[in-house]
Design a protein around this motif. Structure first.
Motif, PDB file in Angstrom:
ATOM      1  N   ALA A 170      -5.479  -6.419   7.498  1.00  0.00           N
ATOM      2  CA  ALA A 170      -6.839  -6.962   7.411  1.00  0.00           C
ATOM      3  C   ALA A 170      -7.041  -7.690   6.082  1.00  0.00           C
ATOM      4  N   ARG A 171      -6.485  -7.130   5.052  1.00  0.00           N
ATOM      5  CA  ARG A 171      -6.622  -7.739   3.732  1.00  0.00           C
ATOM      6  C   ARG A 171      -5.934  -9.103   3.668  1.00  0.00           C
TER       7      ARG A 171
ATOM      8  N   GLU B 117      -5.017  -1.706   7.297  1.00  0.00           N
ATOM      9  CA  GLU B 117      -5.741  -2.138   6.089  1.00  0.00           C
ATOM     10  C   GLU B 117      -5.048  -3.316   5.421  1.00  0.00           C
ATOM     11  N   VAL B 118      -3.738  -3.203   5.298  1.00  0.00           N
ATOM     12  CA  VAL B 118      -2.973  -4.281   4.660  1.00  0.00           C
ATOM     13  C   VAL B 118      -3.109  -5.558   5.470  1.00  0.00           C
TER      14      VAL B 118
ATOM     15  N   GLU C  20      -2.978   3.402   9.963  1.00  0.00           N
ATOM     16  CA  GLU C  20      -4.204   3.043   9.241  1.00  0.00           C
ATOM     17  C   GLU C  20      -3.905   2.163   8.032  1.00  0.00           C
ATOM     18  N   ALA C  21      -2.924   2.595   7.239  1.00  0.00           N
ATOM     19  CA  ALA C  21      -2.583   1.826   6.027  1.00  0.00           C
ATOM     20  C   ALA C  21      -2.088   0.442   6.406  1.00  0.00           C
TER      21      ALA C  21
ATOM     22  N   ARG D 174      -2.682  -0.210  -5.926  1.00  0.00           N
ATOM     23  CA  ARG D 174      -2.882   0.322  -4.561  1.00  0.00           C
ATOM     24  C   ARG D 174      -2.756   1.856  -4.607  1.00  0.00           C
TER      25      ARG D 174
ATOM     26  N   LYS E  69      -5.504   4.926  -3.918  1.00  0.00           N
ATOM     27  CA  LYS E  69      -5.223   6.020  -2.988  1.00  0.00           C
ATOM     28  C   LYS E  69      -5.270   7.375  -3.684  1.00  0.00           C
TER      29      LYS E  69
ATOM     30  N   LYS F  94      -7.952 -11.534   5.554  1.00  0.00           N
ATOM     31  CA  LYS F  94      -9.153 -11.908   4.818  1.00  0.00           C
ATOM     32  C   LYS F  94      -8.819 -12.985   3.772  1.00  0.00           C
TER      33      LYS F  94
ATOM     34  N   GLU G 240     -15.011   1.516  -3.502  1.00  0.00           N
ATOM     35  CA  GLU G 240     -15.127   0.094  -3.848  1.00  0.00           C
ATOM     36  C   GLU G 240     -16.423  -0.168  -4.603  1.00  0.00           C
TER      37      GLU G 240
ATOM     38  N   ASP H 144       0.830  -1.201   0.000  1.00  0.00           N
ATOM     39  CA  ASP H 144       0.000   0.000   0.000  1.00  0.00           C
ATOM     40  C   ASP H 144       0.864   1.250   0.000  1.00  0.00           C
TER      41      ASP H 144
END
Lengths: 261, 644
Positions: free
Chosen positions: B491-492, B488-489, B484-485, B249, B253, B495, B620, B193
């Motif tokens: 969490a991805r 996000e990474v 934050e970034a 990515r 952004k 997932k 998204e 990211d």
């Protein structure tokens, strides 16, 4: 789909593959069966088949390094049936095709074995020692800009060709893996020769060879065995002559250079 | 949003010189106070990293490979263009500029392309000084050869491995700066990211591919030199790891993505041999200097050949159709790539293709071998012939090569202004990663030229202009945007690991590639594109509900790496389709079947489409917003391209 050899029969093979979780754990050979392998597949495509099967079965695929799959990036590095890049001379693993094997064969696949190339995982090894050797002097110290017109430096064709031959090394490490001393002399000498042959490289030729050899020793590579298995197994045909050139450069440098190191 | 390309005023030939004078400079003593992140260590990245470090900036260079030298630039075969006019055959900066603009089918910026042609001559000087062993004549001077789309010999080469030699040159310069401590090298680190602080690019988030660790890195500016996105098609001449993740990515952004549908299908690749195929191998365009492209003149002969009833050697000269020489007598076998590819497809569509699948044409060296001997041919193309023999099991000295077009290069990429800055201040894109210089079709031997032009001779000037306007105080990862970034990474990745479905990343990737090749490949039409859009959306939903991974994210996990890249391709693929659907014209590599001349050539619509389509991410699963940069041609006249 039809390949070059539509009549070739698919093969079933037994693979004996080195599995190792990471560099701190012990590894072992694990047996796998692969079926319906086309002779037109590359060796790495055969491993892709194995890995897809393993993943679907919920097992962990075999880690191995690869990228361009055209024999030029130098990423692939498998020790196949006791030979670097397998049975075909002058060929990287990615360009080795399954038509070189027969139905029912057992194939042993291991990573490069050298103290200077620790295993990352399974068949992937850490070759950053090669980068550090280049950083020690495998360059001509010029900055961007301010260079003379390219044709102001005429270079005899045979010299340019020889420099090119040396410069085609892909840094795969087969030379190290094939040497009983794990010597990196062929790799190092290829760069030393290229730059020693070219007039642009003459200015730094002495310090270059001294620094690169010193770094090579520091990384833990062994001494030259004088057997020549490195050149015999090199997939791109780097000549043993380069080692002779490097030895000459080194002796000359040691005898005459101002480098006090 | 109004896109400001920041093209300098003044006559074409003076723009770059004037601009270099007008840009702000960073005082030599202050340069060491600035950090620059460079992602990617191919030609564009390594050359930029070395050059910026030489100037005094602190560079952090990232690559997902184990060494910078493995970047896919290494596989470029044929050569690098430069307007040296060493051959005294009428070349000039203006001619290289003109050929490139025309080759790109008038969809590139004049000012950028002119600058590229100007600095091309410096690149050759630079590379020779580094010890790049280019081919030479017996008198010791540099040799040249010809490439498609040009009538002069301006291509410098190192046998069939020019990219390797140029990359090793840039790698050596980079290595020197690593030794000096001016470049810190991060290998096996993948950018996942971009970090944007107060609207400016200030860092990246990476994953260590050996340990799985997610890391934060801060800098005053970020340069993406991460290559193209041809692997959207699964099968391409790109290396297996080539991917769009870093660029995608950045796009999400805020960096606009320009002309994503402009992809290059290279005419001379080794045909697909089976479903297991993992990549396609290019046979250099330089082979078209001496090889002749043909198919049987009749469908019946082609069919008998495919069935094995006759051999190639049984086909008489008069029963062969050298279709490029017949249709384009002026350029013959050296027409540009898009033209050569489309014609090969047309022959196969007519049922005159060869090889078992009928999806191949011949590239024949019999004439040149007869004329100059096999030894001469081996000297010139030896490694390519060897590669062909290894892959196919056939000897190209004895029988013609079988070739077919394959995805090779992407002209589209992140939108950049004249300074190579994206729409995010402080974020730059160089080399294949940007869209700037090749329009709708890239000429052979121009990718290496552009990568090195950007890295050695453009970015060192233009990034200084930005940094000079940025306070030289240290940047850190303390700003919450980094956390934050990273979250996000993280969490991805979690997932992806937790879907626990049944299909592998390669399975999805192949399905995507099939859709893209079928509907957004060599020929496109509105109906097919609409169909493909729905198919991709469906595939994307399946991906996020049925992906299977094993192992953990806290270790080397190559399937996880691949899954992340496929996830991004599944989004980019849809944007490519939107862009192809929007562009109601044919130009260069973008061939819309609805828009063609009576002879089947690409039919442009200059009135409505002389613009760069720059797409803006809008959330998204939301349609992206189309921004247009109008292209102004003040020096060349837009004409129907003709190579006849």
């Amino acid at each position: 789909m039809a390949g070059s050899n539509p009549n070739a029969k698919p093969m079933n093979l037994t693979l004996k593959v080195w599995r190792q979780r990471n560099r701190n754990t012990a590894g072992s050979i694990v047996d796998y069966q692969v079926k319906d392998i086309s002779p037109d597949m590359s060796f790495l495509e055969m491993l892709d088949v194995l890995n897809e099967d393993l993943l679907r079965q919920g097992e962990e695929p075999v880690a191995f390094d690869h990228d361009c799959r055209e024999g030029i990036c130098g990423s692939c590095n498998l020790f196949i049936n006791g030979r670097a890049h397998g049975p075909e001379a002058g060929t990287t693993t990615c360009q080795l095709h399954m038509r070189k094997f027969s139905d029912g064969d057992t194939i042993t696949i291991e990573p490069w074995r050298s103290a200077a190339f620790p295993v990352n995982k399974d068949l992937s090894v850490d070759r950053s020692a090669f980068d550090r050797i280049i950083q020690a002097g495998g360059y001509i110290s010029i900055n961007t800009g301010g260079t003379p017109d390219a044709n102001e430096i005429p270079i005899p064709k045979d010299i340019a060709d020889r420099a090119f031959e040396a410069a085609t090394c892909i840094a795969c490490g087969a030379c190290v893996a094939s040497c009983k001393n794990s010597s990196a002399m062929l790799f190092v000498s290829a760069k030393v020769s290229q730059l020693a042959l070219l007039p642009q490289g003459h200015v730094e030729r002495k310090t270059r060879v001294e620094n690169m050899v010193a770094q090579m020793d520091k990384e833990g590579f062994g001494a030259c065995s004088n057997i020549g298995s490195c050149a015999a197994e090199c997939p791109v045909g780097i000549s043993l002559e380069n080692i002779a050139i490097m030895n000459r450069e080194y002796i000359n440098a040691k005898a005459t250079s101002n480098n006090l190191a | 949003m109004i896109l400001d390309s920041k093209i300098p005023e003044g006559p074409l030939a003076e723009k770059w010189d004037k601009h270099k004078f007008n840009v702000k400079l960073v005082n030599p003593a202050n340069k060491r106070k600035y950090d620059v992140i460079i992602v990617g260590t191919g030609l564009a990245g390594a050359s930029a990293a070395a050059s910026l470090a030489e100037l005094g900036y602190n560079v952090k260079a990232f690559t997902y490979h184990d060494s910078p030298r493995r970047a896919h630039s290494i596989a470029a075969q044929g050569g690098i263009n430069a307007a040296k006019n060493y051959q005294n055959d009428g070349d000039s900066v203006y001619r290289l500029f003109y050929d490139t603009i025309k080759g790109g089918d008038y969809r590139a910026r004049e000012a950028n392309v002119y600058r590229l042609a100007q600095v091309s001559v410096n690149i050759i000087d630079q590379c020779v000084a580094q010890g790049v062993p280019f081919a030479r004549e017996y008198g010791g001077l540099l040799a040249n050869r010809s490439f498609g789309g040009a009538q002069v010999s301006r291509t410098f080469y190192a046998r069939g491995q020019t990219g390797q030699q140029l990359l090793l040159g840039a790698y050596s310069a980079l290595s020197r700066q690593v030794a000096y401590g001016k470049v810190k090298l991060y290998t096996r680190s993948e950018m996942l990211d971009l970090v944007v602080v107060d609207g400016q690019a200030r860092g990246i988030i990476t994953r260590n591919l050996i340990t799985g660790e997610i890391e934060q890195h801060a800098a005053h500016a970020v340069v993406l030199a991460t290559g193209g996105y041809g692997n959207v098609f699964y099968l391409s001449t790109n290396a297996k790891y080539c991917n769009a993740t870093a660029a995608w990515r950045a796009h999400k952004k805020g960096a606009f993505f320009a002309n994503p549908c402009f992809t290059q299908i290279h005419p001379t690749c080794i045909p697909v041999s089976g479903d297991y195929q993992s990549k396609l191998t290019l046979m250099s365009e330089s082979l078209r200097n001496d090889g002749r492209v043909w198919v049987p003149a009749s469908k019946e002969t082609a069919e008998r050949l495919r069935k094995g009833e006759i051999r190639v050697s049984d086909i008489k000269e008069e029963d062969r159709d050298y279709f490029l020489e017949r249709k384009y007598p002026a350029f013959g076998n050296l027409v540009p790539r898009d033209v050569a590819s489309r014609n090969a497809k047309q022959m196969c569509d007519e049922g005159r293709g060869v090889g078992g699948s009928g999806l191949a044409v011949f590239l024949d060296f019999a004439d040149v071998i007869k004329r100059n001997g096999a030894e001469w041919v081996s000297q010139k193309y030896g490694n390519l012939f060897d590669m062909y023999a290894k892959i196919t099991g056939e000897n190209p000295y004895e029988q013609p090569m079988r070739i077919y077009p394959a995805v090779h290069y992407t002209m589209g990429g992140l939108w950049v202004d004249y300074n190579l800055q994206t729409t995010i201040p402080g974020l730059y894109a160089t080399g294949e990663c940007n869209f700037s210089d090749h329009g709708a079709n890239r000429l052979g031997a121009s990718a290496l030229m552009q990568g090195l032009a950007d890295g050695y001779f453009v970015i060192p000037y233009t990034i200084g202009d930005y940094l000079a306007q940025t306070a030289p105080k240290p940047v850190t990862t303390e700003h919450p945007a980094f956390k934050e970034a990273e979250a996000e990474v993280h969490a991805r990745v979690q997932k992806l690991m937790s879907i626990n479905g049944t299909r592998t990343p390669a399975d999805f990737h192949k399905a995507l590639g099939h859709i893209m090749w079928e509907y957004c490949g060599m020929a496109r039409n509105a109906e097919g594109l609409q169909h493909a859009k729905a198919e991709i959306q469906k595939l994307r939903r399946e991906f996020w509900s049925d992906l299977k991974l094993t192992g953990t994210d806290q270790e080397m996990n190559q399937m996880l790496e691949s899954a992340g890249r496929v996830a991004d391709f599944l989004e980019l693929g849809e944007l490519m389709i939107d862009d192809a659907y929007n562009r109601n014209e044919s130009c260069g590599g973008h061939f819309r079947e609805e828009y063609q001349t009576p002879e089947g050539e690409a039919l442009r619509d200059d009135e409505n489409f002389t613009y760069v389509a720059a797409w803006q991410f809008n959330g998204e699963n939301q349609p992206e917003i189309l921004n247009k940069e109008e292209l102004r041609f003040e020096n060349v006249k837009l004409t129907q391209r003709s190579y006849k």
